[in-house]
Design an enzyme around this catalytic site. Structure first.
Site, PDB file in Angstrom:
ATOM      1  N   ASN A  77       1.296  -1.368  -0.625  1.00 48.63           N
ATOM      2  CA  ASN A  77       0.114   0.017   0.291  1.00 48.63           C
ATOM      3  C   ASN A  77       0.856   1.084   0.088  1.00 48.63           C
ATOM      4  O   ASN A  77       2.027   1.064   0.005  1.00 48.63           O
ATOM      5  CB  ASN A  77      -1.057  -0.090   1.142  1.00 48.63           C
ATOM      6  CG  ASN A  77      -2.311   1.175   0.697  1.00 48.63           C
ATOM      7  OD1 ASN A  77      -1.952   2.133  -0.005  1.00 48.63           O
ATOM      8  ND2 ASN A  77      -3.444   0.005   0.868  1.00 48.63           N
ATOM      9  N   ARG A  78       0.079   2.200   0.612  1.00 48.70           N
ATOM     10  CA  ARG A  78       1.232   3.848   0.333  1.00 48.70           C
ATOM     11  C   ARG A  78       1.884   4.041   1.606  1.00 48.70           C
ATOM     12  O   ARG A  78       1.331   4.011   2.776  1.00 48.70           O
ATOM     13  CB  ARG A  78      -0.558   4.832  -0.207  1.00 48.70           C
ATOM     14  CG  ARG A  78      -1.051   4.021  -1.376  1.00 48.70           C
ATOM     15  CD  ARG A  78      -1.728   4.564  -1.726  1.00 48.70           C
ATOM     16  NE  ARG A  78      -2.735   4.454  -3.312  1.00 48.70           N
ATOM     17  CZ  ARG A  78      -3.462   3.707  -3.171  1.00 48.70           C
ATOM     18  NH1 ARG A  78      -3.490   2.473  -2.431  1.00 48.70           N
ATOM     19  NH2 ARG A  78      -3.814   3.173  -4.200  1.00 48.70           N
ATOM     20  N   HIS A 104       3.095   0.074  -2.447  1.00 51.17           N
ATOM     21  CA  HIS A 104       4.225  -1.615  -3.175  1.00 51.17           C
ATOM     22  C   HIS A 104       5.109  -1.767  -2.224  1.00 51.17           C
ATOM     23  O   HIS A 104       5.636  -2.221  -3.309  1.00 51.17           O
ATOM     24  CB  HIS A 104       3.111  -2.007  -3.404  1.00 51.17           C
ATOM     25  CG  HIS A 104       1.658  -1.888  -4.274  1.00 51.17           C
ATOM     26  ND1 HIS A 104       1.080  -2.574  -2.981  1.00 51.17           N
ATOM     27  CD2 HIS A 104       1.122  -2.317  -4.864  1.00 51.17           C
ATOM     28  CE1 HIS A 104      -0.591  -2.362  -3.166  1.00 51.17           C
ATOM     29  NE2 HIS A 104      -0.689  -2.372  -4.189  1.00 51.17           N
ATOM     30  N   HIS A 174      -1.483  -9.696  -2.955  1.00 55.36           N
ATOM     31  CA  HIS A 174      -2.233  -9.380  -4.059  1.00 55.36           C
ATOM     32  C   HIS A 174      -3.033  -9.864  -5.088  1.00 55.36           C
ATOM     33  O   HIS A 174      -3.424  -9.290  -6.391  1.00 55.36           O
ATOM     34  CB  HIS A 174      -1.583  -7.913  -5.069  1.00 55.36           C
ATOM     35  CG  HIS A 174      -2.123  -6.418  -5.422  1.00 55.36           C
ATOM     36  ND1 HIS A 174      -3.078  -6.730  -6.503  1.00 55.36           N
ATOM     37  CD2 HIS A 174      -1.768  -5.455  -4.791  1.00 55.36           C
ATOM     38  CE1 HIS A 174      -3.805  -5.304  -6.087  1.00 55.36           C
ATOM     39  NE2 HIS A 174      -2.426  -4.462  -5.217  1.00 55.36           N
ATOM     40  N   GLY A 175      -3.616 -10.628  -5.244  1.00 61.61           N
ATOM     41  CA  GLY A 175      -5.051 -11.591  -6.098  1.00 61.61           C
ATOM     42  C   GLY A 175      -5.889 -11.153  -6.284  1.00 61.61           C
ATOM     43  O   GLY A 175      -6.598 -10.114  -4.936  1.00 61.61           O
ATOM     44  N   TYR A 176      -6.493 -11.469  -7.671  1.00 58.05           N
ATOM     45  CA  TYR A 176      -7.715 -10.407  -7.613  1.00 58.05           C
ATOM     46  C   TYR A 176      -8.742 -11.696  -7.579  1.00 58.05           C
ATOM     47  O   TYR A 176      -8.105 -12.811  -8.860  1.00 58.05           O
ATOM     48  CB  TYR A 176      -7.716  -9.277  -8.772  1.00 58.05           C
ATOM     49  CG  TYR A 176      -7.323  -8.767  -9.079  1.00 58.05           C
ATOM     50  CD1 TYR A 176      -7.630  -7.006  -8.937  1.00 58.05           C
ATOM     51  CD2 TYR A 176      -5.954  -8.131  -9.095  1.00 58.05           C
ATOM     52  CE1 TYR A 176      -7.433  -6.008  -8.370  1.00 58.05           C
ATOM     53  CE2 TYR A 176      -5.065  -6.562  -9.024  1.00 58.05           C
ATOM     54  CZ  TYR A 176      -5.464  -5.597  -9.229  1.00 58.05           C
ATOM     55  OH  TYR A 176      -5.497  -4.634  -8.545  1.00 58.05           O
ATOM     56  N   ASP A 232     -11.058   1.280  -2.641  1.00 57.10           N
ATOM     57  CA  ASP A 232      -9.306   1.127  -1.978  1.00 57.10           C
ATOM     58  C   ASP A 232      -9.477   1.582  -1.286  1.00 57.10           C
ATOM     59  O   ASP A 232      -8.497   2.320  -1.620  1.00 57.10           O
ATOM     60  CB  ASP A 232      -8.879   2.100  -3.932  1.00 57.10           C
ATOM     61  CG  ASP A 232      -7.723   1.818  -4.125  1.00 57.10           C
ATOM     62  OD1 ASP A 232      -6.564   0.480  -3.600  1.00 57.10           O
ATOM     63  OD2 ASP A 232      -6.797   2.390  -4.556  1.00 57.10           O
ATOM     64  N   GLN A 268      -7.071  -4.626   2.776  1.00 57.19           N
ATOM     65  CA  GLN A 268      -7.741  -3.468   1.144  1.00 57.19           C
ATOM     66  C   GLN A 268      -8.368  -4.172   0.931  1.00 57.19           C
ATOM     67  O   GLN A 268      -8.093  -5.386   0.015  1.00 57.19           O
ATOM     68  CB  GLN A 268      -5.890  -2.844   1.254  1.00 57.19           C
ATOM     69  CG  GLN A 268      -6.291  -1.707   0.256  1.00 57.19           C
ATOM     70  CD  GLN A 268      -6.776  -0.964   0.903  1.00 57.19           C
ATOM     71  OE1 GLN A 268      -6.322  -0.350   2.150  1.00 57.19           O
ATOM     72  NE2 GLN A 268      -6.604   0.521  -0.637  1.00 57.19           N
ATOM     73  N   GLU A 295      -6.666  -7.564  -0.085  1.00 55.26           N
ATOM     74  CA  GLU A 295      -5.082  -7.824   0.533  1.00 55.26           C
ATOM     75  C   GLU A 295      -5.384  -6.977   1.900  1.00 55.26           C
ATOM     76  O   GLU A 295      -5.487  -6.786   2.431  1.00 55.26           O
ATOM     77  CB  GLU A 295      -4.535  -6.459  -0.310  1.00 55.26           C
ATOM     78  CG  GLU A 295      -4.787  -6.605  -1.414  1.00 55.26           C
ATOM     79  CD  GLU A 295      -4.642  -5.129  -2.018  1.00 55.26           C
ATOM     80  OE1 GLU A 295      -3.300  -4.685  -1.526  1.00 55.26           O
ATOM     81  OE2 GLU A 295      -5.248  -4.576  -2.898  1.00 55.26           O
TER      82      GLU A 295
END
Length: 329
Positions: A77-78, A104, A174-176, A232, A268, A295
């Protein structure tokens, strides 16, 4: 399932050779790459579509398909303004997000690197990666191990790390996911065991507030359709890591459910709104909202927020996080 074999999965433009292995147990099978410790494909017997988004050509993970299915870090993340302070020393990290924040762990992340296989069985693969001191501006040599396992009906991600200097550490898978295979997850329903979330500023950086979800579009305490809710955001599961527990459930229109269990303190949720005509598995084309990322991680920008859960890994400590994605029908 036969004993697994590590096989060639393609060559990157710089000549690096990517390897892959199929893991399986019960009705579930997963293909894992040494590039980025990426879960490239995930299949469940009885369903004719992949449960995750992925690319058949591993070179796409370097550009258009970046982060899909990968382990990201060293701080997922940020981090606001691409800097943080530890023990009175300010560290400047790679400003790879909007030219002024770190996302990331910076532009050269673990998702772009070849991990070293440690051991492989029919059910699991362990991979290792070292990030040197000063990499992307972060202090300390960080030694990471990821064990990716397929249980009877679950994909399990075990992450651990040690560092020789105090450093931010938050790793995540980080899977979708797309449980229907319809290419649009807005028809899925979602339930999250969180009564608080982190509001964002216009740069998608946490404002520092921790807000109640009650009466907002972010109230998923009871299952409801994702619909057009723009997501997000970090949902606050706890103020510190906890023993493995159920934190969220995603359900497709076909009745397949995925329960997320984790030890992490944050979750997340990202709706994949940025996808634009990306070639995917089985000849699919990924467009906006093709998959949902869930996440498990520390809260974003925690190194700059004393009121957030501590995300600094110190010498002598071991970072550990376990997450299970359990599939039920």
């Amino acid at each position: 399932m036969n004993d697994p074999q590590i096989e060639d999965a393609g060559t990157l433009p710089d000549g690096r050779q990517v390897q892959a292995v199929w893991l399986g147990a019960g009705r579930l099978r997963a293909r894992v790459l040494t590039l980025g410790a990426i879960v490239q494909d995930l299949r469940m017997q009885g369903y004719d579509h992949p449960l995750v988004l992925g690319a058949t050509d591993p070179t796409r993970y370097l550009t258009s398909h970046r982060y899909l299915g990968a382990i990201v870090g060293r701080f997922a993340n940020r981090i606001a303004n691409a800097r943080f302070t530890i023990n009175g020393q300010t560290h400047h990290t790679d400003p790879n997000f909007l030219g002024r924040h770190t996302l990331h762990g910076g532009d050269d992340g673990p998702d772009l690197m070849l991990w070293t296989p440690l051991d492989v069985s029919r059910h699991s693969l362990s991979l290792a990666l070292d990030l040197p001191d000063g990499h992307m501006g972060f202090p300390g040599k960080l030694s990471i191990t990821a064990r990716i396992s397929v249980l009877d009906k679950a994909l399990q991600i075990d992450l651990s790390a040690t560092s020789d200097a105090a450093t931010p550490c938050s790793l995540t898978h980080h899977g979708y996911f797309d449980l229907d295979g319809r290419g649009d997850i807005r028809g899925h329903s979602l339930q999250i065991d969180a009564d608080r979330m982190l509001p964002l500023d216009s740069d998608q950086i946490p404002t520092g507030q921790v807000s109640a979800v009650d009466g907002t579009d972010f109230d998923f305490r009871k299952a409801r359709l994702l619909g057009d809710t723009r997501l997000d955001h970090n949902f606050c599961l706890s103020t510190a890591p906890r023993p493995l527990r159920l934190v969220a459930t995603l359900e497709g229109q076909n009745g397949l459910r995925m329960q997320v269990q984790t030890t992490a303190c944050g979750l997340q949720i990202y709706d994949g709104a940025h996808f634009q005509d990306l070639p995917g598995l089985d000849g699919r084309i990924y467009r906006a909202h093709a998959g949902l990322a869930l996440e498990t991680q520390h809260w974003p920008d925690a190194p700059n927020r004393p009121g957030f859960p501590d995300a600094i890994l110190r010498p002598g400590q071991t970072y550990q996080e376990v997450t299970q994605y359990c599939f039920l029908d």
